[in-house]
Design an enzyme around this catalytic site. Structure first.
Site, PDB file in Angstrom:
ATOM      1  N   PRO A  88     -49.309  44.306  27.694  1.00 34.00           N
ATOM      2  CA  PRO A  88     -49.814  43.612  26.445  1.00 34.00           C
ATOM      3  C   PRO A  88     -51.068  43.934  25.395  1.00 34.00           C
ATOM      4  O   PRO A  88     -51.960  43.246  24.656  1.00 34.00           O
ATOM      5  CB  PRO A  88     -50.108  42.064  27.692  1.00 34.00           C
ATOM      6  CG  PRO A  88     -49.298  41.968  28.314  1.00 34.00           C
ATOM      7  CD  PRO A  88     -49.448  43.845  29.217  1.00 34.00           C
ATOM      8  N   GLU A 115     -47.046  41.368  37.925  1.00 28.86           N
ATOM      9  CA  GLU A 115     -47.663  40.921  37.685  1.00 28.86           C
ATOM     10  C   GLU A 115     -48.688  41.959  37.148  1.00 28.86           C
ATOM     11  O   GLU A 115     -49.515  41.653  36.060  1.00 28.86           O
ATOM     12  CB  GLU A 115     -49.253  39.924  39.084  1.00 28.86           C
ATOM     13  CG  GLU A 115     -50.059  39.971  38.285  1.00 28.86           C
ATOM     14  CD  GLU A 115     -50.530  39.181  37.753  1.00 28.86           C
ATOM     15  OE1 GLU A 115     -51.067  37.912  36.875  1.00 28.86           O
ATOM     16  OE2 GLU A 115     -49.120  37.801  37.567  1.00 28.86           O
ATOM     17  N   ARG A 152     -33.885  55.401  15.295  1.00 26.34           N
ATOM     18  CA  ARG A 152     -33.306  55.510  14.647  1.00 26.34           C
ATOM     19  C   ARG A 152     -34.206  56.059  13.209  1.00 26.34           C
ATOM     20  O   ARG A 152     -33.392  56.779  11.805  1.00 26.34           O
ATOM     21  CB  ARG A 152     -33.011  54.177  13.449  1.00 26.34           C
ATOM     22  CG  ARG A 152     -34.507  53.234  13.568  1.00 26.34           C
ATOM     23  CD  ARG A 152     -34.526  51.655  13.437  1.00 26.34           C
ATOM     24  NE  ARG A 152     -32.572  51.534  13.190  1.00 26.34           N
ATOM     25  CZ  ARG A 152     -32.559  51.787  11.326  1.00 26.34           C
ATOM     26  NH1 ARG A 152     -33.989  51.916  10.873  1.00 26.34           N
ATOM     27  NH2 ARG A 152     -32.171  51.349  10.706  1.00 26.34           N
ATOM     28  N   ASP A 167     -35.865  51.278   4.468  1.00 22.33           N
ATOM     29  CA  ASP A 167     -35.472  50.576   5.483  1.00 22.33           C
ATOM     30  C   ASP A 167     -37.044  49.276   5.343  1.00 22.33           C
ATOM     31  O   ASP A 167     -37.847  49.917   4.934  1.00 22.33           O
ATOM     32  CB  ASP A 167     -36.103  50.477   6.961  1.00 22.33           C
ATOM     33  CG  ASP A 167     -34.610  50.599   7.423  1.00 22.33           C
ATOM     34  OD1 ASP A 167     -33.915  50.632   6.728  1.00 22.33           O
ATOM     35  OD2 ASP A 167     -34.649  51.207   8.638  1.00 22.33           O
TER      36      ASP A 167
END
Length: 246
Positions: A88, A115, A152, A167
């Site tokens: 994160p 954790e 991709r 895209d």
């Protein structure tokens, strides 16, 4: 490209054998390996986590199994490649990061659980990546998203090289609306310009609608986007039309 993933839940990566990813693996464009770092534990219970020094909630992944699993990757591949930790606190993942990773020949992902990680594991890492400001149970889903978005972009992955170029986010703008048969469905018609066969008009319409969708849905993308003279003219038209419709 070679891709290695260190995880204690290798079965979670079964979907990576399907769709585009599955095809590039079958065609030999990507050598994809998932290593269960639980196999490298040295304790009799095969634990990969332990309590936190100093106290705290949850359990932390221990360094030993991951270090030894990484040594296995290095021994079989000849190097660790670019080592990515799903975390994160990492750099936020976007299309530009995917384009950067697609230039590499070897990527290794560490997908953690519980954790978090013993801090010493970060010494193995070249990149820390986050999908956004939310928390997942583990790094497996995050790794799959990053791998899919990266693979991709490889040459020959999509068959048509322009598929990835067109895209959303690849140009800095959202993709324009697209249609297929029938020309009219339940009262909803395909724009006439797309049926005209006039390529210059179609190109201009697509650019304007790409700008319109970006302006209406993700105006933040335009803040750092360098508009050409044509794009500025089209954007001014879109703003004027928007004001008329208010």
């Amino acid at each position: 490209m070679r891709i290695d993933v260190l995880s204690i839940f290798p079965k979670m990566f079964a979907p990576m054998r399907e769709s585009i990813m599955g095809k590039v693996i079958e065609r030999g464009l990507v050598d994809f390996n998932v290593i269960d770092f639980r196999d490298f534990t040295t304790n009799k219970h095969h634990n990969v986590d332990d309590v936190i020094y100093g106290g705290g909630q949850g359990m932390l992944l221990m360094p030993q199994p991951i270090f030894d699993a990484m040594a296995h990757v290095e021994a079989t591949a000849g190097d660790r490649g670019r080592v990515i930790l799903l975390d994160p606190a990492g750099r936020k993942f976007d299309q530009h990061v995917a384009e950067e990773l697609a230039q590499e020949s070897h990527l290794t992902f560490i997908a953690g659980h519980y954790e978090g990680y013993d801090e010493r594991i970060r010494s193995l890492v070249t990149d820390e990546i986050s999908l956004g400001d939310f928390v997942l149970t583990g790094g497996e889903l995050g790794a799959m998203v990053v791998i899919d978005a990266t693979v991709r972009l490889l040459d020959e992955a999509l068959g048509d090289k322009m598929s990835a170029v067109d895209d959303s986010f690849s140009t800095g703008l959202l993709e324009y609306p697209q249609y297929t048969r029938p020309a009219e469905f339940r009262g909803m018609k395909v724009p006439d310009v797309l049926l005209s066969g006039h390529h210059a008009h179609i190109k201009s319409w697509r650019l304007k609608e790409s700008l319109r969708r970006t302006y209406e849905r993700r105006p933040d993308l335009l803040e750092n986007y360098q508009l050409s003279a044509e794009e500025q003219k089209l954007l001014n038209e879109i703003k004027a039309e928007s004001q008329l419709n208010e």
